[in-house]
Design a protein around this motif. Sequence first.
Motif, PDB file in Angstrom:
ATOM      1  N   GLN A 195      28.364  50.882  52.941  1.00 48.57           N
ATOM      2  CA  GLN A 195      27.365  49.906  52.027  1.00 48.57           C
ATOM      3  C   GLN A 195      28.130  48.912  51.314  1.00 48.57           C
ATOM      4  O   GLN A 195      29.147  48.861  50.940  1.00 48.57           O
ATOM      5  N   VAL A 196      27.280  47.677  50.941  1.00 45.91           N
ATOM      6  CA  VAL A 196      27.695  46.779  50.050  1.00 45.91           C
ATOM      7  C   VAL A 196      28.033  47.129  48.669  1.00 45.91           C
ATOM      8  O   VAL A 196      27.297  47.763  48.106  1.00 45.91           O
ATOM      9  N   GLN A 197      29.118  46.832  48.339  1.00 43.25           N
ATOM     10  CA  GLN A 197      29.597  47.267  46.898  1.00 43.25           C
ATOM     11  C   GLN A 197      30.102  45.754  46.327  1.00 43.25           C
ATOM     12  O   GLN A 197      30.820  45.139  46.934  1.00 43.25           O
ATOM     13  N   LEU A 198      29.559  45.555  45.018  1.00 42.73           N
ATOM     14  CA  LEU A 198      30.173  44.240  44.524  1.00 42.73           C
ATOM     15  C   LEU A 198      30.620  44.881  42.887  1.00 42.73           C
ATOM     16  O   LEU A 198      29.515  45.303  42.127  1.00 42.73           O
ATOM     17  N   VAL A 199      31.514  44.843  42.593  1.00 39.70           N
ATOM     18  CA  VAL A 199      31.954  45.292  41.242  1.00 39.70           C
ATOM     19  C   VAL A 199      32.724  44.356  40.566  1.00 39.70           C
ATOM     20  O   VAL A 199      33.659  43.935  40.654  1.00 39.70           O
ATOM     21  N   GLU A 200      31.845  44.156  39.362  1.00 40.30           N
ATOM     22  CA  GLU A 200      32.526  43.160  38.468  1.00 40.30           C
ATOM     23  C   GLU A 200      33.431  43.406  37.295  1.00 40.30           C
ATOM     24  O   GLU A 200      33.329  44.790  37.098  1.00 40.30           O
ATOM     25  N   SER A 201      34.251  42.716  37.009  1.00 35.14           N
ATOM     26  CA  SER A 201      35.308  43.210  35.701  1.00 35.14           C
ATOM     27  C   SER A 201      35.758  41.920  35.133  1.00 35.14           C
ATOM     28  O   SER A 201      35.630  40.871  35.508  1.00 35.14           O
ATOM     29  N   GLY A 202      36.102  42.065  33.873  1.00 41.31           N
ATOM     30  CA  GLY A 202      36.742  40.884  33.308  1.00 41.31           C
ATOM     31  C   GLY A 202      36.048  40.570  32.032  1.00 41.31           C
ATOM     32  O   GLY A 202      36.595  39.423  31.141  1.00 41.31           O
ATOM     33  N   GLY A 203      35.066  41.126  31.940  1.00 38.50           N
ATOM     34  CA  GLY A 203      34.239  40.573  30.443  1.00 38.50           C
ATOM     35  C   GLY A 203      34.763  41.251  29.538  1.00 38.50           C
ATOM     36  O   GLY A 203      35.812  42.023  29.277  1.00 38.50           O
ATOM     37  N   GLY A 204      34.078  40.893  28.235  1.00 42.67           N
ATOM     38  CA  GLY A 204      34.743  41.270  27.106  1.00 42.67           C
ATOM     39  C   GLY A 204      34.095  40.335  25.662  1.00 42.67           C
ATOM     40  O   GLY A 204      33.408  39.623  26.058  1.00 42.67           O
ATOM     41  N   LEU A 205      34.897  40.548  24.618  1.00 44.69           N
ATOM     42  CA  LEU A 205      34.460  39.622  23.471  1.00 44.69           C
ATOM     43  C   LEU A 205      35.495  38.430  23.588  1.00 44.69           C
ATOM     44  O   LEU A 205      36.725  38.561  23.737  1.00 44.69           O
ATOM     45  N   ALA A 206      34.974  37.152  23.311  1.00 42.19           N
ATOM     46  CA  ALA A 206      35.688  36.143  23.249  1.00 42.19           C
ATOM     47  C   ALA A 206      35.254  35.327  22.110  1.00 42.19           C
ATOM     48  O   ALA A 206      34.141  35.205  21.682  1.00 42.19           O
ATOM     49  N   LEU A 207      36.150  34.459  21.423  1.00 40.92           N
ATOM     50  CA  LEU A 207      35.856  33.512  20.458  1.00 40.92           C
ATOM     51  C   LEU A 207      35.406  32.360  20.782  1.00 40.92           C
ATOM     52  O   LEU A 207      35.675  32.087  21.997  1.00 40.92           O
ATOM     53  N   PRO A 208      34.525  31.581  20.158  1.00 37.22           N
ATOM     54  CA  PRO A 208      34.042  30.215  20.648  1.00 37.22           C
ATOM     55  C   PRO A 208      35.105  29.277  20.977  1.00 37.22           C
ATOM     56  O   PRO A 208      36.061  29.261  19.972  1.00 37.22           O
ATOM     57  N   GLY A 209      35.253  28.853  21.965  1.00 43.32           N
ATOM     58  CA  GLY A 209      36.403  27.851  22.559  1.00 43.32           C
ATOM     59  C   GLY A 209      37.237  28.625  23.435  1.00 43.32           C
ATOM     60  O   GLY A 209      38.284  28.014  23.790  1.00 43.32           O
ATOM     61  N   GLY A 210      37.049  30.016  23.457  1.00 44.35           N
ATOM     62  CA  GLY A 210      37.956  30.534  24.214  1.00 44.35           C
ATOM     63  C   GLY A 210      37.777  30.777  25.759  1.00 44.35           C
ATOM     64  O   GLY A 210      36.863  30.200  26.209  1.00 44.35           O
ATOM     65  N   SER A 211      38.501  31.489  26.145  1.00 47.64           N
ATOM     66  CA  SER A 211      38.478  31.678  27.876  1.00 47.64           C
ATOM     67  C   SER A 211      38.323  33.000  28.388  1.00 47.64           C
ATOM     68  O   SER A 211      38.719  34.003  27.548  1.00 47.64           O
ATOM     69  N   LEU A 212      37.553  33.405  29.316  1.00 48.66           N
ATOM     70  CA  LEU A 212      37.641  34.605  30.135  1.00 48.66           C
ATOM     71  C   LEU A 212      37.763  34.418  31.616  1.00 48.66           C
ATOM     72  O   LEU A 212      37.222  33.360  31.948  1.00 48.66           O
ATOM     73  N   ARG A 213      38.121  35.281  32.419  1.00 45.39           N
ATOM     74  CA  ARG A 213      38.146  35.182  33.816  1.00 45.39           C
ATOM     75  C   ARG A 213      37.280  36.401  34.151  1.00 45.39           C
ATOM     76  O   ARG A 213      38.097  37.705  34.257  1.00 45.39           O
ATOM     77  N   LEU A 214      36.262  36.109  34.956  1.00 45.58           N
ATOM     78  CA  LEU A 214      35.585  37.361  35.530  1.00 45.58           C
ATOM     79  C   LEU A 214      36.215  37.485  37.163  1.00 45.58           C
ATOM     80  O   LEU A 214      36.472  36.458  37.680  1.00 45.58           O
ATOM     81  N   SER A 215      36.245  38.749  37.669  1.00 44.32           N
ATOM     82  CA  SER A 215      36.370  38.895  39.081  1.00 44.32           C
ATOM     83  C   SER A 215      35.347  39.880  39.725  1.00 44.32           C
ATOM     84  O   SER A 215      34.524  40.724  38.755  1.00 44.32           O
ATOM     85  N   CYS A 216      35.120  39.871  40.766  1.00 46.25           N
ATOM     86  CA  CYS A 216      34.396  40.619  41.670  1.00 46.25           C
ATOM     87  C   CYS A 216      34.767  40.923  42.639  1.00 46.25           C
ATOM     88  O   CYS A 216      35.287  40.178  43.819  1.00 46.25           O
ATOM     89  N   ALA A 217      35.035  42.335  42.827  1.00 42.43           N
ATOM     90  CA  ALA A 217      35.696  43.045  44.016  1.00 42.43           C
ATOM     91  C   ALA A 217      34.341  43.285  44.943  1.00 42.43           C
ATOM     92  O   ALA A 217      33.812  43.965  44.849  1.00 42.43           O
ATOM     93  N   ALA A 218      34.539  42.835  46.166  1.00 46.66           N
ATOM     94  CA  ALA A 218      33.574  42.968  47.213  1.00 46.66           C
ATOM     95  C   ALA A 218      34.145  43.784  48.475  1.00 46.66           C
ATOM     96  O   ALA A 218      34.977  43.764  48.758  1.00 46.66           O
ATOM     97  N   SER A 219      33.095  44.774  48.744  1.00 48.28           N
ATOM     98  CA  SER A 219      33.210  45.577  50.016  1.00 48.28           C
ATOM     99  C   SER A 219      32.083  45.972  50.746  1.00 48.28           C
ATOM    100  O   SER A 219      31.122  45.879  50.206  1.00 48.28           O
TER     101      SER A 219
END
Length: 121
Positions: free
Chosen positions: A1-25
């Motif tokens: 079955q279709v699975q989409l699993v996100e990761s990479g979220g969290g707490l960031a400061l204003p002006g900061g950066s984050l990178r989200l990922s999504c593993a699909a299967s």
Amino acid sequence: QVQLVESGGGLALPGGSLRLSCAASGFTFSNFAMSWARRAPGKGLEWVSGISSIGSDTNYSDSVRGRFTISRDNAKNTLYLQMNSLKPEDTALYYCIKDKRAYIGGEYDYRGQGTQVTVSS
């Protein structure tokens, strides 16, 4: 079955950066456009960005254009969202979404469980 699993979220400061990922299967990832959407506290689902099946076309909402970059690695069945210059209003639960077609068309059929992004000092 279709699975989409996100990761990479969290707490960031204003002006900061984050990178989200999504593993699909569970489906042929390279055949379908993919999108990111978000839901801020007390608000509806907002489409953020989309990318075509082979990555040749991308699109962004006005609220993130110039700050966020969507990309994909079809060899790894993974979707990404690079988020720079984060603002407190970017705080939301971010979802990975599978489109029904190869191009960015706004018709979706599956969504992941989401990853929380909080931007705060």
